[in-house]
Motif scaffolding. Structure first.
Motif, PDB file in Angstrom:
ATOM      1  N   UNK A  21      -0.012 -88.701  33.920  1.00  7.26           N
ATOM      2  CA  UNK A  21      -0.592 -88.030  32.751  1.00  7.26           C
ATOM      3  C   UNK A  21      -0.177 -86.569  32.647  1.00  7.26           C
ATOM      4  N   UNK A  22       0.979 -86.220  33.215  1.00  7.25           N
ATOM      5  CA  UNK A  22       1.561 -84.897  33.096  1.00  7.25           C
ATOM      6  C   UNK A  22       2.779 -84.982  32.194  1.00  7.25           C
ATOM      7  N   UNK A  23       3.100 -83.898  31.545  1.00  8.03           N
ATOM      8  CA  UNK A  23       4.334 -83.857  30.761  1.00  8.03           C
ATOM      9  C   UNK A  23       5.493 -83.575  31.719  1.00  8.03           C
ATOM     10  N   UNK A  24       6.249 -84.607  32.039  1.00  9.71           N
ATOM     11  CA  UNK A  24       7.320 -84.488  33.029  1.00  9.71           C
ATOM     12  C   UNK A  24       8.658 -84.923  32.442  1.00  9.71           C
ATOM     13  N   UNK A  25       9.698 -84.420  33.057  1.00 10.10           N
ATOM     14  CA  UNK A  25      11.075 -84.783  32.742  1.00 10.10           C
ATOM     15  C   UNK A  25      11.712 -85.211  34.056  1.00 10.10           C
ATOM     16  N   UNK A  26      12.656 -86.146  34.025  1.00  7.19           N
ATOM     17  CA  UNK A  26      13.206 -86.622  35.295  1.00  7.19           C
ATOM     18  C   UNK A  26      14.602 -87.207  35.142  1.00  7.19           C
ATOM     19  N   UNK A  27      15.294 -87.203  36.277  1.00 13.55           N
ATOM     20  CA  UNK A  27      16.600 -87.862  36.416  1.00 13.55           C
ATOM     21  C   UNK A  27      16.566 -88.643  37.715  1.00 13.55           C
ATOM     22  N   UNK A  28      16.890 -89.921  37.642  1.00 18.27           N
ATOM     23  CA  UNK A  28      16.990 -90.742  38.849  1.00 18.27           C
ATOM     24  C   UNK A  28      18.457 -91.058  39.101  1.00 18.27           C
ATOM     25  N   UNK A  29      18.732 -91.439  40.325  1.00 16.22           N
ATOM     26  CA  UNK A  29      20.104 -91.815  40.640  1.00 16.22           C
ATOM     27  C   UNK A  29      20.197 -92.631  41.909  1.00 16.22           C
ATOM     28  N   UNK A  30      21.255 -93.403  41.983  1.00 11.11           N
ATOM     29  CA  UNK A  30      21.540 -94.225  43.150  1.00 11.11           C
ATOM     30  C   UNK A  30      23.035 -94.134  43.421  1.00 11.11           C
ATOM     31  N   UNK A  31      23.377 -93.964  44.690  1.00 10.67           N
ATOM     32  CA  UNK A  31      24.781 -93.876  45.097  1.00 10.67           C
ATOM     33  C   UNK A  31      25.034 -94.970  46.118  1.00 10.67           C
ATOM     34  N   UNK A  39      22.319 -93.787  48.997  1.00  7.71           N
ATOM     35  CA  UNK A  39      21.424 -92.711  48.591  1.00  7.71           C
ATOM     36  C   UNK A  39      20.638 -93.134  47.351  1.00  7.71           C
ATOM     37  N   UNK A  40      19.409 -92.631  47.257  1.00  4.79           N
ATOM     38  CA  UNK A  40      18.591 -92.839  46.067  1.00  4.79           C
ATOM     39  C   UNK A  40      17.757 -91.579  45.888  1.00  4.79           C
ATOM     40  N   UNK A  41      17.663 -91.094  44.641  1.00  7.11           N
ATOM     41  CA  UNK A  41      16.950 -89.837  44.433  1.00  7.11           C
ATOM     42  C   UNK A  41      16.265 -89.796  43.072  1.00  7.11           C
ATOM     43  N   UNK A  42      15.348 -88.848  42.959  1.00 12.61           N
ATOM     44  CA  UNK A  42      14.745 -88.490  41.684  1.00 12.61           C
ATOM     45  C   UNK A  42      14.502 -86.985  41.707  1.00 12.61           C
ATOM     46  N   UNK A  43      14.818 -86.344  40.607  1.00 12.65           N
ATOM     47  CA  UNK A  43      14.482 -84.943  40.387  1.00 12.65           C
ATOM     48  C   UNK A  43      13.564 -84.936  39.170  1.00 12.65           C
ATOM     49  N   UNK A  44      12.378 -84.405  39.330  1.00 15.04           N
ATOM     50  CA  UNK A  44      11.439 -84.329  38.207  1.00 15.04           C
ATOM     51  C   UNK A  44      10.979 -82.879  38.056  1.00 15.04           C
ATOM     52  N   UNK A  45      10.600 -82.537  36.815  1.00 16.87           N
ATOM     53  CA  UNK A  45      10.206 -81.152  36.567  1.00 16.87           C
ATOM     54  C   UNK A  45       9.339 -81.046  35.323  1.00 16.87           C
ATOM     55  N   UNK A  46       8.653 -79.917  35.229  1.00 15.22           N
ATOM     56  CA  UNK A  46       7.986 -79.486  34.003  1.00 15.22           C
ATOM     57  C   UNK A  46       8.098 -77.970  33.965  1.00 15.22           C
ATOM     58  N   UNK A  47       7.348 -77.305  33.124  1.00 10.77           N
ATOM     59  CA  UNK A  47       7.500 -75.856  32.984  1.00 10.77           C
ATOM     60  C   UNK A  47       7.014 -75.078  34.209  1.00 10.77           C
ATOM     61  N   UNK A  73      11.406 -96.413  45.280  1.00 13.07           N
ATOM     62  CA  UNK A  73      10.657 -95.603  46.244  1.00 13.07           C
ATOM     63  C   UNK A  73      10.646 -94.107  45.926  1.00 13.07           C
ATOM     64  N   UNK A  74      11.754 -93.482  45.563  1.00 16.33           N
ATOM     65  CA  UNK A  74      11.680 -92.058  45.220  1.00 16.33           C
ATOM     66  C   UNK A  74      10.731 -91.781  44.062  1.00 16.33           C
ATOM     67  N   UNK A  75      10.766 -92.610  43.027  1.00 12.90           N
ATOM     68  CA  UNK A  75       9.869 -92.430  41.875  1.00 12.90           C
ATOM     69  C   UNK A  75       8.414 -92.666  42.259  1.00 12.90           C
ATOM     70  N   UNK A  76       8.160 -93.660  43.074  1.00 12.65           N
ATOM     71  CA  UNK A  76       6.796 -93.941  43.534  1.00 12.65           C
ATOM     72  C   UNK A  76       6.244 -92.771  44.312  1.00 12.65           C
ATOM     73  N   UNK A  77       7.035 -92.230  45.223  1.00 15.25           N
ATOM     74  CA  UNK A  77       6.599 -91.080  46.019  1.00 15.25           C
ATOM     75  C   UNK A  77       6.355 -89.867  45.117  1.00 15.25           C
ATOM     76  N   UNK A  78       7.196 -89.648  44.158  1.00 14.70           N
ATOM     77  CA  UNK A  78       7.025 -88.518  43.233  1.00 14.70           C
ATOM     78  C   UNK A  78       5.763 -88.640  42.408  1.00 14.70           C
TER      79      UNK A  78
END
Length: 80
Positions: A21-31, A39-47, A73-78
């Motif tokens: 319920x937060x205003x978030x932006x994100x990019x996920x990726x898998x290598x 590798x698997x990652x997520x970068x999420x952010x807001x203001x 898993x990265x998204x779940x943890x985030x």
């Protein structure tokens, strides 16, 4: 750019973050390579905050499960 990253949270690979319920932006990726994901990652952010979660190893070994992607898993943890 934010609109695109917001769509990832609302309907894409980072949709697990929509439960916060937060205003978030994100990019996920898998290598990976032909043998599986490394590798698997997520970068999420807001203001106010930026959060990065990465699953992988320095030696570029495969993840224990090839089912691990940035949206699992990265998204779940985030989201927690």
């Amino acid at each position: 750019m934010n609109d695109m990253m917001k769509e990832t949270v609302l309907n894409g690979t980072a949709k697990k973050l929509s439960s916060t319920n937060l205003s978030l932006y994100a990019k996920t990726g898998t290598v990976g390579n032909k043998n599986g994901n490394t590798d698997a990652y997520i970068i999420s952010y807001n203001s106010d905050y930026v959060l990065g979660v990465w699953f992988g190893a320095k030696n570029n070994k495969q993840l224990l499960s090839n089912q691990i992607t940035g949206g699992t898993l990265p998204a779940t943890l985030s989201a927690n």
